[in-house]
Structures are given as structure tokens and as C-alpha cells.
Motif scaffolding. Structure first.
Motif: not given
Length: 123
Positions: A31-36, A45-47, A58-65, A92-97
């Protein structure tokens, strides 16, 4: 084939916390990258957050902190700790790899998605 299975979603009040987990299993090479990602009704659908194999994030600005992504490479698992949840985090939250596989000398890129887990934040 690689399968991703998420868990940890649910209903929480605004200001509360949830921790999502996603386990990758099956015919895993590396597995390389993993993400939500997340998708609200009527939205794209947004990362939300991504983590590399070496731990870079790396985070979306809306969830940083507020959100923290982490992973356990030995267990092929990625986590998303969500604090200070807001009504607008409802989705709905999706896992990615993803991974690269070398087949007959050719490097091929594969992407995998989980089935999604609902997160609902009540205001």
C-alpha cells in the motif's frame, strides 16, 4: 483484489469526537498512500486527509486543526480522529488506498475504495 473496510461512523453531537478506522485486506502488494474522503448529499466526493507510506500528511482546510489522520503500516490500517465536529462534517466517509504493482516489468497503479461509513453530526 484488495478490500477496504471502514468502521467507527455514527451519530454524534456538535463538538464531539469520532474515530474512523479502515483496514485493507486481500491480495496486498504494498500500500502506498491512504486517505479519507467524504461526500455529503448532493455534493462531490472531496478528500479530507491523506497520509503517505512514510507518514507525511495533508488536510483539507476545513478540517485542519480538528482532524488527525494516522496509519499502521504493519496492519495496513488507516485512522481518522475527528474532534470538534460540526454539523457540516456530516457525510459518508470513504477510505481510499493505492499501490503500485509491477507486472511483467510494467508498473501499474491501482486504487481502492471502501464502501463508506455514515457520520452524522447533530447541531
Amino acid at each position: 483484489q484488495v478490500q477496504l473496510v471502514e468502521s467507527g461512523g455514527g451519530l454524534v453531537r456538535a463538538g464531539g469526537s469520532l474515530r474512523l478506522s479502515c483496514v485493507a485486506s486481500g491480495d496486498i502488494f504494498e500500500i502506498n498512500s491512504m486517505a479519507w474522503y467524504r461526500q455529503a448529499p448532493g455534493e462531490e466526493r472531496d478528500r479530507v486527509a491523506v497520509i503517505s507510506k512514510s507518514g507525511g500528511t495533508n488536510y483539507a482546510d476545513s478540517v485542519k486543526g480538528r482532524f488527525t489522520i494516522s496509519r499502521d503500516n504493519a496492519e495496513n490500517t488507516v485512522y481518522l480522529l475527528m474532534n470538534s465536529l460540526k454539523a457540516e462534517d456530516t457525510a459518508v466517509y470513504y477510505c481510499y488506498a493505492d499501490e503500485y504493482r509491477r507486472i511483467l516489468g510494467t508498473k501499474t497503479f491501482y486504487e481502492y475504495w471502501g464502501q463508506g461509513t455514515q457520520v452524522t453530526v447533530s447541531s
